[in-house]
Design a protein around this motif. Structure first.
Motif, mmCIF file in Angstrom:
data_model
loop_
_atom_site.group_PDB
_atom_site.id
_atom_site.type_symbol
_atom_site.label_atom_id
_atom_site.label_comp_id
_atom_site.label_asym_id
_atom_site.label_seq_id
_atom_site.Cartn_x
_atom_site.Cartn_y
_atom_site.Cartn_z
ATOM 1 N N PHE A 714 1.095 -1.228 -0.498
ATOM 2 C CA PHE A 714 -0.064 -0.132 0.008
ATOM 3 C C PHE A 714 0.863 1.823 0.290
ATOM 4 O O PHE A 714 2.241 1.435 0.648
ATOM 5 N N MET A 715 0.425 1.783 -0.970
ATOM 6 C CA MET A 715 1.360 3.173 -0.584
ATOM 7 C C MET A 715 0.300 4.485 -1.051
ATOM 8 O O MET A 715 -1.169 4.046 -1.059
ATOM 9 N N ILE A 716 0.204 5.904 -0.576
ATOM 10 C CA ILE A 716 -0.858 7.068 -0.431
ATOM 11 C C ILE A 716 -0.296 8.223 -0.343
ATOM 12 O O ILE A 716 1.127 8.419 -0.402
ATOM 13 N N GLN A 717 -1.324 9.174 -1.324
ATOM 14 C CA GLN A 717 -0.461 10.366 -1.593
ATOM 15 C C GLN A 717 -2.524 10.906 -1.860
ATOM 16 O O GLN A 717 -2.607 10.851 -1.853
ATOM 17 N N PHE A 718 -1.731 12.842 -1.366
ATOM 18 C CA PHE A 718 -2.655 13.215 -1.743
ATOM 19 C C PHE A 718 -2.409 14.267 -2.502
ATOM 20 O O PHE A 718 -1.067 14.916 -3.036
ATOM 21 N N ALA A 731 4.833 5.387 1.582
ATOM 22 C CA ALA A 731 4.562 3.360 2.442
ATOM 23 C C ALA A 731 3.549 4.085 3.614
ATOM 24 O O ALA A 731 4.096 4.396 4.201
ATOM 25 N N VAL A 732 2.817 2.684 3.173
ATOM 26 C CA VAL A 732 2.163 2.596 4.347
ATOM 27 C C VAL A 732 2.046 1.269 4.714
ATOM 28 O O VAL A 732 3.056 0.425 5.136
ATOM 29 N N GLN A 733 2.421 1.667 6.128
ATOM 30 C CA GLN A 733 2.956 0.722 7.387
ATOM 31 C C GLN A 733 1.565 -0.254 7.339
ATOM 32 O O GLN A 733 0.810 -0.271 8.349
ATOM 33 N N ALA A 767 -4.880 9.201 -3.020
ATOM 34 C CA ALA A 767 -4.668 8.253 -3.961
ATOM 35 C C ALA A 767 -4.122 7.404 -3.214
ATOM 36 O O ALA A 767 -2.967 7.226 -2.031
ATOM 37 N N ILE A 768 -4.670 5.734 -3.162
ATOM 38 C CA ILE A 768 -3.990 4.859 -2.069
ATOM 39 C C ILE A 768 -3.857 3.632 -3.491
ATOM 40 O O ILE A 768 -4.079 3.527 -4.428
ATOM 41 N N LEU A 776 -6.120 3.479 -6.497
ATOM 42 C CA LEU A 776 -8.097 4.014 -6.199
ATOM 43 C C LEU A 776 -7.870 5.187 -5.721
ATOM 44 O O LEU A 776 -7.247 5.868 -4.639
ATOM 45 N N TYR A 777 -8.511 5.832 -6.625
ATOM 46 C CA TYR A 777 -8.349 7.105 -5.977
ATOM 47 C C TYR A 777 -10.877 7.903 -4.819
ATOM 48 O O TYR A 777 -10.936 8.206 -5.819
ATOM 49 N N MET A 778 -10.084 8.783 -3.900
ATOM 50 C CA MET A 778 -10.870 8.821 -3.483
ATOM 51 C C MET A 778 -11.276 10.036 -2.898
ATOM 52 O O MET A 778 -10.264 11.282 -2.886
ATOM 53 N N ASN A 779 -12.380 10.285 -2.504
ATOM 54 C CA ASN A 779 -12.965 12.187 -2.370
ATOM 55 C C ASN A 779 -12.819 11.632 -0.641
ATOM 56 O O ASN A 779 -13.943 10.881 -0.331
ATOM 57 N N ASP A 780 -12.329 13.187 -0.038
ATOM 58 C CA ASP A 780 -12.829 12.164 1.544
ATOM 59 C C ASP A 780 -12.967 13.843 1.799
ATOM 60 O O ASP A 780 -12.520 14.772 0.935
ATOM 61 N N THR A 781 -13.264 14.212 2.846
ATOM 62 C CA THR A 781 -13.292 15.760 3.869
ATOM 63 C C THR A 781 -12.849 15.666 5.077
ATOM 64 O O THR A 781 -12.463 14.787 5.432
ATOM 65 N N ILE A 782 -12.271 17.665 5.338
ATOM 66 C CA ILE A 782 -12.025 17.865 6.133
ATOM 67 C C ILE A 782 -12.599 17.506 7.435
ATOM 68 O O ILE A 782 -13.355 18.474 6.685
ATOM 69 N N PRO A 783 -12.665 16.561 8.529
ATOM 70 C CA PRO A 783 -13.391 17.204 9.224
ATOM 71 C C PRO A 783 -13.401 19.338 9.859
ATOM 72 O O PRO A 783 -12.674 19.247 9.845
#
Lengths: 799, 504
Positions: A714-718, A731-733, A767-768, A776-783
């Motif tokens: 797994f990798m992650i980017q904003f 890199a995601v642990q 993006a993960i 995988l692209y996803m839309n989250d919101t900042i609380p």
């Protein structure tokens, strides 16, 4: 021969008569009969019993008649699926007709018949038509693929129609290319696959193409370009330069979209002078929109209201063009009035005030009221004009028109609150109108004025006594105000009469009333007055903070969002799109369709049709039941089981509900950002949280709901976001996630200045990547609570 | 690698070219829907149902493109629109939503044209599309009314099928539609009482009722109509001083030229465009005879640069009616009408007033205005009204009922509390006076004097020059053919938009 006469048949036994006529040998008689049938259909009569008779007319050389029959067929095929099959042969034959118009007509009509059994037969003709030599047929077939996908997605994928559509993208004919792409994008929307990004180069090409395409096309190019974030000021300037000529377009949709793009890009400009110059260029096109039909004017006005709230300078000198015309429809009048209120300033106040006064004598009551309120607004917001406004209000009170008087008194109360102890000389005039007050708000306002200035009104006690006579019948608003005013009177003039009055009021309010607010306030006054009258004075007669101009200003974050949606329905309603467009509803409706289809299937003993319907639609049905808080089946999707259950039930309608319930039970506290409905076999839950050591963490949980492969790497980017956050490490642990299992991780965040993009609001695009599924692209919101500090710092320059 | 695939499919060319291919040549929305969808993830054009509702609420045309809007939507819409805000007769805003269904409508030709959707669509786009459907109908049938649509309803369905497919706008130009639509329009001659004008009859060259199809099929006369239509807004005080004024104008063209040859129009050379030029003007002094347009928009496909430089508009006119240019001018104009109100007390009684309205037609005697109507709202205190026009007695005697031969008439419409003075024809330079005896409630003489008005004037005034001064200097039809001389019609019309006299 006029079509209109077909509407005139209303006799009994009409169906029978038509049946006979349809059976006639004479061709023109038959055609007439079909026209009559369609006329009856249009006015809502049920002519479905004629289905076989009408379908019999389908095989004809007369294109006009054929079109008529198809019109009928589309309308009734759904209720008569078994009979609709009768039409299939003709469709198949027509799709091979030498005349391209007939071929196109056949494939267009077949796509509109939403009956599963027909769609199977549609495949071959569609296949042929997608490769037809005539572009008109191909463009029609392209749209038909989208239609088919909506009915039976699996069929489209299995039969390779997606590949064929893709081939059409390289077609020589623009119409074909366009429809192919429209169909593909529609399909993409339904299936939820990731989106493409706009690069500087593509945007440049899009903008170059602006001149070549039609008005409708321009709107869509502009609406897409607005999502492009320019690299720097020069880039933004380039975009603006290309878009500027669109402001002269006759189509208001083009103009509004162009303005949206310009406003978006303006905030990237560095040079103040250029910005000012642009602002000036925005005004004339907005004004030109007001010359259009009232409906378009309304849309323009609602959008103008947003623009001037963000950039008051744009139309500062144009208040005149918003002056109301007596033949404007009321919805336009109200909007213009609202905009005039926003544009009023020291320089134009005299002119505007004169207008408002004129409006206050019109016949439309709501409009008149709003005009009076507008005068009050001017008084409260422009100090130097307060006196002139009050004079106008006094003149209006003289008209003795009931609602004008009442509205005037309400706004005068606000003026008193804004400028205490300055205009009490007019109280006498106000008191003359006491009898005409019958609306609670006006009464309450008048009573407040009397209480507030009790010491200057000689007969204040008498006036209040008059009101008190009807105390029990008044609304709570008036009662509360009356009680407070009596207390004020008593504290200011502690003589015999007020003492009686206060006794009366408090007794009633504590003993007779059911209203807890009134009772509690009465008790408080009572205790205050009985224990310490001086303290009561300090409390009740305390100096009140002066009010400022109240306007229906939108919340800055909402305003920013709406400006991004300029020219859409959201900008007209002044509400975010999510509040009135519901995808969920659509899906639910599909589930209903499905249930109906299944019911039909089982009724006719055709269980195979039922199975295929359920298999095809079950992902949709499941997502229909799922709400954001109840994610779709967290457990590995039990497709075979679900199917089994559904078959036992015969009617699959309860399925979504059951799935949703199960999912809700399994839901964890993190919100789903990537659901199972995306069809990737993975569910991602995530949320931005405050890290214990300060800063932020991104909490993440990945559930593998696929059929068999473990997920790893797994990798992650904003993407750019308003907080400027980026993962400390890409890199995601996270240990490999086995099918059916869920893994969690906490990704520490760092601040990256280059990712800071305030205009993103609370949107967080993530993006993960993992080895098995790709990106995988996803839309989250900042609380909201994490957003708060930076949101306040953010100046509301343009957005 | 990435750039040659689209959603996993290989493209025969670089992906960037796709956009260009798409948009450069595309002639309608869906091409661009792609781009929009790619970026938003939301399709902007949702399903559309079009239905035309007559003022009584009958559905005349109902076309469901997507099957995602309930069948009851016609009733839902009509109930909501008819009783907006719980009141009968109040206009509903053109966009509203009920139960997740968006309703967008325009009211033209006495009919509601409604589109529905489930998406956050662009309302301007939907409304413009509805207007376009209306204008296509107008081009086909000559004009639009309930009867016309009813009589041609099958043709309307056929048209709609070509204009929109599955909610995607396909083809919105009349001459392209002609290739695919088979049915013949049924031309209905308007049946209006007393030779009254068509609804909106004066707003353009619509007084010609003729289908665009006539040009090709019957070899009817080739002609082109060019109208400058200006709507005047003005406010005067009781002394006749013009306190504010503006002009909203349009150059409207209705073309019946077969083969659609290009045309070239030259506008006034002393035309000043926008505020940029306006500053230049102020150096000349404001009394120059320049024509000044504050803002304008021009028909797509006309080169704005050339217009800016040479004041020349060159275009290929489509079949039927369209607006070549819309503009707005805030420069004051010579008012065609002045009205001076005067109220006199009756010396002897306490409940009578006399209201004099003096109407001056301040345009050259070569022009004649039609449909002049002066409306005075009177306050509630007015009980009775008696009017006397200054029409010569003979003409009053000659005014036979039914022949509409009246010169002028005054009418007290008690329900609307409006006094309406209408003059059928009014030659330039004439002056008329209306004398009204008002009986008011006792003690309200002063308040009546204060509360009447504002006075509104309606008119249609054909003839050059236009109020703004804008003129078409020449029009050339660029067709190389001997003896080709289609009829060319020019007309200038001024009409009231909001023409008010405020007596106080």
């Amino acid at each position: 021969m006029a079509d209109g006469k077909y509407f005139s048949t209303t006799k009994k036994g009409e169906i029978h008569e038509l049946k006979v006529e349809l059976g006639a040998l004479d061709k023109s008689k038959k055609k007439d009969a079909v026209k009559k049938v369609i006329a009856a259909m249009t006015v809502g009569k049920d002519v479905s019993p004629l289905f076989p008779d009408v379908i019999n007319q389908m095989q004809t050389d007369d294109m006009e008649l054929k079109k008529l029959v198809y019109l009928y067929l589309i309308n009734y095929a759904k209720t008569q699926p078994d009979l609709a099959i009768m039409a299939v042969n003709t469709f198949v034959k027509d799709s091979q007709d030498p005349n391209p118009l007939i071929r196109a007509l056949a494939v267009r009509t077949m796509g509109c018949i939403r009956v599963d059994k027909i769609t199977e037969y549609l495949c071959d003709p569609l296949h042929r038509c997608l490769k037809d030599e005539d572009p008109y047929v191909r463009k029609t077939a392209a749209v038909c693929v989208a239609k088919l996908y909506d009915i039976n997605a699996e069929l489209v994928e299995d039969r390779g129609f997606l590949d064929m559509l893709k081939d059409l993208i390289g077609d020589a004919n623009p119409m074909v290319v366009a429809n192919a792409v429209a169909a593909l994008s529609e399909i993409q929307e339904l299936s939820g696959k990731p989106v493409l990004e706009l690069t500087q180069a593509t945007v440049a090409k899009l903008l170059r193409a602006l001149n070549e395409c039609t008005e409708w096309g321009q709107v869509f190019i502009l609406d897409s370009v607005v999502n492009y974030t320019p690299a720097d000021a020069r880039d933004a300037e380039g975009v603006i330069e290309r878009v500027l000529p669109r402001l002269q377009h006759a189509n208001s949709a083009v103009v509004l979209s162009a303005i949206k793009v310009i406003i978006k890009n303006m905030q990237y400009l560095q040079d103040e002078g250029t910005v000012l110059q642009l602002q000036r260029k925005l005004a004339p096109p907005l004004v030109t929109l007001l010359g259009a039909e009232p409906e378009l004017q309304y849309v323009a006005l609602r959008n103008i209201a947003l623009v001037i709230q963000a950039q008051p300078g744009v139309l500062a000198n144009d208040v005149k063009v918003f002056f109301v015309k007596y033949n404007d429809p009321s919805y336009v009048k109200m909007e213009k009035l609202g905009i005039m209120m926003r544009l009023v300033n020291e320089r134009n106040i005299d002119q505007v005030l004169l207008e408002f006064k004129e409006y206050a004598t019109e016949v439309d009551v709501d409009f008149v009221r709003k005009a009076v309120r507008a005068i009050g607004y001017c008084a409260v917001s422009i100090q130097s004009a307060a006196e002139r406004c009050i004079n106008v209000l006094l003149e209006l009170i003289q008209t003795k028109v009931n609602y004008v008087v009442q509205e005037s008194i309400i706004v005068i109360k606000d003026i008193f609150r804004r400028y205490p102890n300055r205009y009490e000389s007019i109280i006498g005039t106000l008191c003359d109108s006491l009898e005409s007050l019958d609306e609670p708000e006006a009464k309450a306002s008048m009573i407040w004025i009397i209480g507030e200035y009790a010491e200057r009104i000689d007969n204040a006690d008498e006036l209040l006594e008059q009101f008190l006579e009807s105390f029990p019948e008044e609304t709570a608003q008036v009662q509360l105000q009356l009680m407070t005013a009596t207390v004020k009177l008593f504290l200011k003039k502690p003589v015999e009469k007020p003492q009686q009055l206060i006794q009366l009021v408090l007794t009633y309010a504590t003993q007779e009333t059911d209203n807890p607010d009134l009772r509690d306030r009465a008790y408080i006054y009572w205790r205050l007055l009985s224990t310490d009258p001086e303290a009561a004075k300090d409390v009740v007669l305390a100096e009140k903070p002066t009010i400022s101009a109240t306007s229906d200003a939108l919340d800055p974050s909402l305003l920013r969002e709406l400006l991004g949606e300029l020219g859409s329905l959201a900008s007209v309603y002044h509400k975010p799109a999510a509040s009135f467009v519901s995808k969920l509803r659509l899906a639910v409706q599909r589930a209903e369709d499905l249930a109906a289809a299944a019911a039909r299937g089982s009724a006719s003993g055709d269980s195979e049709a039922l199975t295929s319907a359920v298999v095809a639609e079950s992902p949709l049905a499941a997502s229909a039941g799922a709400t954001p808080t109840a994610p779709a089946a967290a457990a590995p999707a039990p497709v075979p089981d679900l199917l089994g259950d559904l078959l036992d039930l015969d009617v699959p309608a309860p399925a979504p509900a059951a799935a949703a319930a199960a999912a809700a039970a399994a839901a964890t506290e993190l919100p789903v950002v990537f659901g199972e409905d995306k069809g990737k076999g993975v569910v991602v839950r995530a949320s931005l949280v405050q890290a214990p050591a300060g800063g932020y963490d991104y909490e993440l949980s990945v559930s593998n709901v696929s059929a068999g492969v473990p997920l790893d790497g797994f990798m992650i980017q904003f993407n750019k976001n308003s907080l400027g956050l980026a993962p400390a490490s890409q890199a995601v642990q996270l240990d490999p996630v086995l099918p059916g299992a869920t893994g969690s991780a906490r990704v520490p965040m760092t601040h990256a200045a280059h990712l800071q993009a305030p205009e993103q609001g609370n949107v967080l695009q993530v993006a993960i990547k993992c080895n098995q599924l790709g990106v995988l692209y996803m839309n989250d919101t900042i609380p909201q609570h994490l957003m708060a500090p930076p949101a306040q710092q953010q100046p509301l320059d343009f957005f | 690698m990435e750039s040659t695939t689209l959603w996993g499919y290989e493209l025969p060319f670089p992906r960037q070219d796709l956009y260009v291919a798409l948009i450069a040549v595309a002639s309608f929305i869906p091409a661009v829907v792609l781009v929009n969808a790619l970026v938003h993830g939301v399709l902007n054009i949702g399903g559309l149902i079009l239905f035309v509702l007559s003022p009584r609420g009958d559905t005349i045309i109902f076309k469901d493109f997507r099957g995602n809007v309930p069948k009851t939507s016609t009733e839902v819409f009509f109930r909501k629109a008819k009783f907006w805000d719980g009141q009968d007769g109040k206009d509903a805003p053109p966009a509203f939503h009920v139960d997740g269904v968006q309703y967008l409508h325009v009211k033209v030709g006495g009919l509601y044209w409604v589109a529905t959707s489930r998406e956050n669509v662009s309302p301007s786009l939907a409304l413009e599309l509805l207007m376009r459907v209306h204008s296509i109908c107008r081009d086909y049938f000559g004009y639009v009314s309930e009867e016309v649509i009813r009589r041609n309803f099958l043709l309307v369905y056929e048209l709609l099928d070509e204009i929109i497919d599955y909610g995607f706008p396909q083809n919105s130009s009349t001459e392209r539609l002609k290739q695919f639509v088979l049915m013949e329009p049924m031309i209905v001659k308007p049946r209006l009482p007393g030779g009254a004008k068509l609804p909106g009859g004066a707003t353009g060259p619509t007084e010609v009722i003729k289908s665009v199809l006539d040009t090709d099929r019957t070899g009817a006369k080739e002609e082109i109509f060019v109208d400058i239509v200006e709507k005047l807004t003005a406010i005067f005080d009781a002394q006749g001083h013009q306190k504010s004024s503006s002009i909203v104008g349009a150059i409207q063209i209705k073309s019946y030229l077969s083969g659609n040859p290009p045309i070239r129009l030259g506008l006034s050379e002393n035309l000043i465009l926008g505020r940029r030029d306006a500053r230049a003007l102020s150096s000349y002094g404001s009394d120059s005879d320049a024509v000044m347009l504050d803002t304008y928009s021009i028909y797509e496909g006309v080169s704005a640069e050339r217009f800016d430089a040479e004041r020349v508009l060159e275009l290929v006119p489509p079949d039927g009616q369209f607006a070549l240019m819309n503009y707005r001018s805030s420069r004051s104009f010579r008012p065609p009408f002045r009205v001076y109100p005067l109220v006199e007390d009756d010396m002897y009684t306490g409940d009578k007033l006399t209201l004099y309205l003096r109407l001056l037609a301040e345009y050259p005697a070569t022009k004649t205005a039609t449909g002049v109507e002066v409306t005075v709202p009177l306050p509630r205190s007015v009980v009775r009204v008696h009017c006397e026009t200054d029409a010569p007695n003979e003409s009053k005697l000659l005014a036979l009922p039914g022949k509409g031969a009246f010169e002028q008439a005054a009418d007290w419409r008690e329900r609307d509390r409006k006094l309406v003075w209408s003059l059928k024809n009014l030659r330039g330079g004439r002056e008329h006076t209306l004398r009204c005896r008002l009986t008011v409630e006792p003690g309200t003489v002063e308040s009546t004097k204060r509360d009447y008005g504002p006075i509104m004037v309606q008119f249609v005034l054909p003839g050059k020059p236009s109020a703004s001064g804008l003129d078409v200097r020449y029009m050339k039809i660029l067709k190389e053919e001997k003896n080709y001389a289609p009829s060319r019609w020019f007309r200038v019309v001024a009409m009231a938009n909001s023409y008010q006299i405020r007596p106080h």
